[in-house]
Structure formats: C-alpha cells, structure tokens
Enzyme design. Structure first.
Site, short mmCIF file in Angstrom:
data_model
loop_
_atom_site.label_atom_id
_atom_site.label_comp_id
_atom_site.label_asym_id
_atom_site.label_seq_id
_atom_site.Cartn_x
_atom_site.Cartn_y
_atom_site.Cartn_z
N CYS A 168 24.78 86.77 69.46
CA CYS A 168 24.27 87.54 68.32
C CYS A 168 24.74 88.99 68.39
O CYS A 168 24.33 89.81 67.57
CB CYS A 168 22.75 87.48 68.26
SG CYS A 168 21.93 88.10 69.74
N GLU B 146 27.04 86.92 63.96
CA GLU B 146 26.80 85.84 64.93
C GLU B 146 28.15 85.16 65.14
O GLU B 146 28.89 84.90 64.18
CB GLU B 146 25.79 84.84 64.36
CG GLU B 146 25.25 83.86 65.38
CD GLU B 146 23.91 84.29 65.95
OE1 GLU B 146 23.40 83.57 66.82
OE2 GLU B 146 23.39 85.34 65.53
N GLN C 196 15.90 80.08 64.45
CA GLN C 196 17.08 80.57 63.74
C GLN C 196 16.68 80.89 62.30
O GLN C 196 16.11 80.05 61.61
CB GLN C 196 18.19 79.53 63.77
CG GLN C 196 18.71 79.20 65.15
CD GLN C 196 19.57 80.30 65.75
OE1 GLN C 196 19.98 81.22 65.05
NE2 GLN C 196 19.85 80.20 67.04
N ASP D 64 23.32 80.94 74.98
CA ASP D 64 23.02 81.64 73.73
C ASP D 64 22.09 82.79 74.10
O ASP D 64 20.89 82.76 73.82
CB ASP D 64 22.36 80.68 72.74
CG ASP D 64 22.10 81.31 71.39
OD1 ASP D 64 22.54 82.46 71.17
OD2 ASP D 64 21.46 80.67 70.53
N TYR E 29 18.79 79.44 78.02
CA TYR E 29 18.18 80.03 76.81
C TYR E 29 18.09 78.98 75.69
O TYR E 29 18.51 79.21 74.56
CB TYR E 29 18.98 81.22 76.28
CG TYR E 29 19.48 82.21 77.31
CD1 TYR E 29 18.68 83.26 77.75
CD2 TYR E 29 20.77 82.10 77.83
CE1 TYR E 29 19.16 84.17 78.68
CE2 TYR E 29 21.25 83.01 78.76
CZ TYR E 29 20.44 84.04 79.18
OH TYR E 29 20.92 84.95 80.11
N ASN F 229 17.08 73.80 69.95
CA ASN F 229 17.85 73.85 68.71
C ASN F 229 19.23 73.23 68.85
O ASN F 229 19.66 72.42 68.02
CB ASN F 229 17.97 75.30 68.24
CG ASN F 229 18.72 75.45 66.94
OD1 ASN F 229 18.25 75.03 65.89
ND2 ASN F 229 19.90 76.05 66.98
#
Length: 365
Positions: free
Chosen positions: A323, A357, A189, A298, A217, A222
């Site tokens: 995104c 985002e 990120q 994501d 994903y 994260n």
C-alpha cells in the site's frame, strides 16, 4: 472538495499513477505494468463521517486535510450505493430521537457486495438502557426499509451490538463465490471490485506453484482463502485477534482444508523460525512439516522490517502486495540482490487520491 466531484478525469489520474509507479519500479522492472482500474464511483465499501449539530439540523461532514474546511456531505459518490441509501434514510430517523442524536459525534459504515451493512454510532456519553431501547427501535425502522443492517453503539470503554459486530461478504473470484466474514472496526479491503482483481492477480502469479505457501499479515484470510487452491498447504500468520477469528470462520465457510492460521506477528514468526524464541502458540504445529517455496506478504505502510526482509529472501518465490510504493521500492533494493521481478501491477484501490496499491512477483535469480 466533494461538491465538485467529477469522474471525467479518472483516466488521466490513473495514467499519472501508472507513470509514477513505472518510474519507481524502473530499476527493478522495465516491462509494461499491469493496470487494474476501479469503478469510477460507488466503489468504496467503508466510510466514516463526523456528525455536525447545527440549530436542530444534523448531517454528515468531512474536513479537508489541508485547509481544515468543513464540508457537509449529503451524498458520497465514491461510497457504495448501499451506504448512500443508508445515509439518506438514517439522518431523518436519528433526528426524531433525542436519545440517539445527543452527543453523537461520528457515524461509520461498513457495507458489502452481498447487500449487508453495519452502522456504528459513536458518542461522547455513556450508553444506557434508554439509549439501547431507542437504538432497537432505529434498527427495526431500518429493517422495515429493507436494510439488512447491524447497529453498533460505541462510547468510552463501551461497545453495544444490536445483533452482531460482523457482516459476511461474498466476493466473485474467477467464477466462484468466496465468503469473507468482515468484523466492524477491523481491517478490510475498502474497494471490493479492485480487491477481487488483486486476488485474481495473485492466483495468476502462483498458478504453477509447487510446494507450500507461507503468508504474513493474512488478515481475515482475504488472499490465503483463495490462494490455498494453488498450493499443497498454506501456513498464515496474523496478530489481530478479531481478524484471526474471522479467518477461522472463512476457512470453514469456504471448505478450505489445507490452510492453518497462527496468531503471531511477522516479527514473532521470524524469531520462531530462526530459533530466537519459543512460543506456546506454536505447540503442536510442526513448522518443519511445511515445504514453503513461496511467501506472500502484504505489510503495513512501513513495509518489511529488516529481520523479516532477510527471512523473506530465503524463499524461492515472493509475492508482495504493497500500500506504499516508496517502502516497497526500499524493500526491492534488498530483495533484488537475490530475486528479480517477473510481474508487477498497479491496483487502483483509491481513485481520485495519490495513494497507490501495487504488487510484485519475484523469483530467485
């Protein structure tokens, strides 16, 4: 472009993004969007620059995507302070060594809040032992300037690491520090501050969750590393090998004992769940042992493919980070047939651009 960088219009730009996203979401969510703002400068932890050679001079450049005009970049206000300091110190040192500057065409930077940085030097030539000796001297010079730095040389089919090809980031999330290994040339990120806000938002959405979580994903873990505290068990998939290896390190470093990572694409995992194909990578893993009431996705800019979209609808709760709001809205047109949006948020990962985002949390109707 960058010579006219100003922070005075940030609030207006963010308001415009909120208005645009609210309009896109209007068919699915009519309440107030949560808006998570960025720092107005020094927020970007990654940067890539072409290198320009001009009569003995050497400097970073960027091109305007529309006009193709070239801009010299001596300072880059959107990048972290660490990247800016490295840019100032690196160029004079490169100019001192012909071996390092010759046929150098790009420099990539990856920095962290934990004050570590990777500098990748990209060349149109073969990197030999003479280059390696010069690069070792460069690394020592930068360390003498108090940089915690890794140097990587890249050329056609070559990658030379002077040390390691990763840095370990530390992110503060809800009063706790999380360790995240970040690998050079792998996705991370870009806006660390907003990333922390995204993870905290995901935690708030799932704070009363029951059962297990499936994440597609997952990258280097994260989200899943932090989200594991809200679930009995977490099963996560990722296709990129370096990201999977980083995720395994992060699981251990953060002492997470209820998270399993599988190296598979979302499409492959959907096929496995539906019994379309069998995978050796799933041997020893009892998919039926997971009671996943919540799924987290994501996806890339293209959004969810039709098969995965159909599979996602089978879960009671859907946490979706996007995104690309256009493909998210396309997916919501399908997901809204079975679920409704109860939370929606804008995360300003990319200030001063049109990129948005966003996140939505859906529950079954």
């Amino acid at each position: 472009m960058f010579t006219e960088f100003t922070t005075t219009n940030y609030a207006a730009q963010l308001a415009e993004k909120k208005s645009r996203l609210s309009q896109l979401f209007q068919p699915f969510f009519s309440e107030e969007l949560e808006v998570h703002a960025s720092e107005i400068q020094h927020y970007r932890m990654r940067a890539e620059f072409r290198v320009w050679h001009d009569q003995g001079e050497l400097y970073h450049i960027m091109f305007d995507r529309d006009t193709k005009q070239r801009y010299r970049i001596d300072q880059f206000p959107i990048a972290s302070r660490l990247i800016n300091r490295m840019m100032q110190e690196l160029i004079p040192l490169l100019k001192q060594q012909d071996l390092l500057r010759y046929k150098l065409f790009q420099i990539d930077y990856l920095s962290t809040l934990s004050n570590k940085i990777i500098v990748s030097l990209l060349y149109h030539k073969v990197l030999d032992e003479h280059w390696l000796a010069a690069a070792k001297q460069l690394k020592q010079q930068l360390q003498n300037l108090d940089f915690d730095v890794q140097i990587i040389g890249r050329a056609n089919k070559q990658k030379i690491c002077l040390g390691q090809d990763f840095v370990d980031e530390i992110l503060p999330i809800n009063g706790k520090n999380y360790i995240y290994r970040q690998v050079e040339n792998s996705f991370t990120q870009p806006n660390a501050g907003v990333n922390c806000q995204m993870i905290q938002w995901a935690l708030s959405c799932t704070e009363n969750a029951k059962g297990d979580l499936l994440e597609l994903y997952c990258g280097n873990g994260n989200f899943s590393i932090a989200l594991a505290q809200n679930f009995d068990k977490v099963l996560a998939t990722e296709i990129a090998k370096p990201s999977v290896q980083a995720a395994q390190f992060n699981i251990s470093a953060n002492q997470v004992n209820n998270l399993q990572i599988i190296r598979m694409s979302a499409e492959e995992f959907t096929q496995a769940l539906q019994g379309v194909r069998e995978f050796n990578r799933l041997k020893g893993i009892n998919l039926q042992g997971y009671q996943c009431n919540t799924i987290f996705v994501d996806p890339p800019r293209a959004g969810l493919d039709p098969a995965t979209l159909q599979m996602v609808q089978q879960y009671d709760n859907i946490l979706y980070i996007s995104c690309n709001p256009e493909t998210l809205v396309e997916n919501l047109a399908v997901l809204s047939q079975t679920h409704h949006v109860v939370k929606a948020a804008l995360f300003d990962q990319f200030p001063y651009t049109h990129h948005i985002e966003s996140g939505v949390y859906l529950v079954r109707k």
